[in-house]
Motif scaffolding. Structure first.
Motif, short mmCIF file in Angstrom:
data_model
loop_
_atom_site.label_atom_id
_atom_site.label_comp_id
_atom_site.label_asym_id
_atom_site.label_seq_id
_atom_site.Cartn_x
_atom_site.Cartn_y
_atom_site.Cartn_z
N UNK A 75 0.73 -1.46 0.00
CA UNK A 75 -0.01 0.12 -0.03
C UNK A 75 0.67 1.32 -0.06
N UNK A 76 2.11 1.26 0.03
CA UNK A 76 2.95 2.45 -0.20
C UNK A 76 2.75 3.42 -1.35
N UNK A 77 2.61 4.47 -1.18
CA UNK A 77 2.41 5.69 -2.15
C UNK A 77 3.74 5.53 -3.06
N UNK A 78 3.51 5.76 -4.26
CA UNK A 78 4.61 6.03 -5.27
C UNK A 78 5.45 7.30 -5.16
N UNK A 79 6.49 7.46 -5.13
CA UNK A 79 7.29 8.67 -5.21
C UNK A 79 8.44 8.53 -5.63
N UNK A 80 9.09 9.63 -6.39
CA UNK A 80 10.61 9.53 -6.81
C UNK A 80 11.53 9.25 -5.62
N UNK A 81 12.48 8.63 -6.18
CA UNK A 81 13.53 8.05 -5.22
C UNK A 81 14.31 9.35 -4.62
N UNK A 82 14.57 9.71 -3.37
CA UNK A 82 15.45 10.89 -3.19
C UNK A 82 16.59 10.29 -2.17
N UNK A 83 17.73 10.50 -2.52
CA UNK A 83 19.10 10.16 -1.89
C UNK A 83 19.36 11.57 -0.89
N UNK A 84 19.51 11.33 0.32
CA UNK A 84 19.82 12.39 1.30
C UNK A 84 21.20 12.26 1.76
N UNK A 85 22.00 13.06 1.71
CA UNK A 85 23.43 13.34 2.47
C UNK A 85 23.16 14.44 3.50
N UNK A 86 23.74 13.75 4.89
CA UNK A 86 23.80 14.59 5.90
C UNK A 86 22.24 15.05 6.06
N UNK A 87 21.48 14.08 6.20
CA UNK A 87 19.54 14.79 6.39
C UNK A 87 19.65 15.22 7.84
#
Ligand code: ZN
Length: 159
Positions: A75-87
């Motif tokens: 049931x997860x919603x679709x989103x663009x993949x996001x890479x986060x550095x030092x979030x």
């Protein structure tokens, strides 16, 4: 060709450590790009919707957030993949929501975890651009779960 990495499992020390910030000199580097690619392949192969570098034995502040329906999270919603550095989570809503979580590092265990419904997060892209954005619902849950990994916390400690 994809690179599938071994995933650290609950009980291993790497998962309890606070990960180190990625240095400016590491941004845009070959090794960081390769790490992220391998993390992405590993996450996808294991039907994850997020992954943190310590889960593949690299104690650095890098996460991937990639909500999409799959076998583990139909049931997860679709989103663009996001890479986060030092979030960094800058703000959390007072409103929390309970939701089911699992983890590639905690096999066969699911639990209801209360998380802030909405968060504001600041991070760097792989190219070193600073981004501030707001997430709500399931993607906000994933960000909080993955940032916890960077601080040595597993979701089972929040149940
Ligand atoms: Zn996890």
């Amino acid at each position: 060709m994809s690179t599938i990495l071994a995933v650290a499992q609950h009980g291993e020390t790497i998962l309890t450590l606070a990960a180190a910030e990625v240095a400016k000199s590491e941004l845009n580097s070959e090794w960081l790009n390769q790490l992220v690619e391998a993390m992405h392949d590993t996450m996808t192969e294991r039907n994850g919707v997020g992954i943190a570098a310590p889960q593949v034995y690299v104690s650095k502040r890098v996460i991937i957030v990639a909500s999409r329906p799959n076998l583990r999270y139909p049931d997860a919603p679709e989103m663009d993949t996001v890479v986060m550095v030092n979030p960094e989570i800058l703000e959390k809503s007072e409103a929390t929501v309970l939701g089911e979580e699992g983890c590639l590092s905690v096999p066969d265990e699911r639990g209801q975890v209360a998380r802030a419904e909405t968060i504001k997060v600041r991070y760097l892209t792989l190219q070193g651009e600073q981004v501030e954005t707001i997430y709500t619902g399931f993607p906000a849950r994933i960000v909080q779960h993955e940032v916890d990994h960077l601080d040595g916390i597993l979701f089972i400690q929040r149940i």
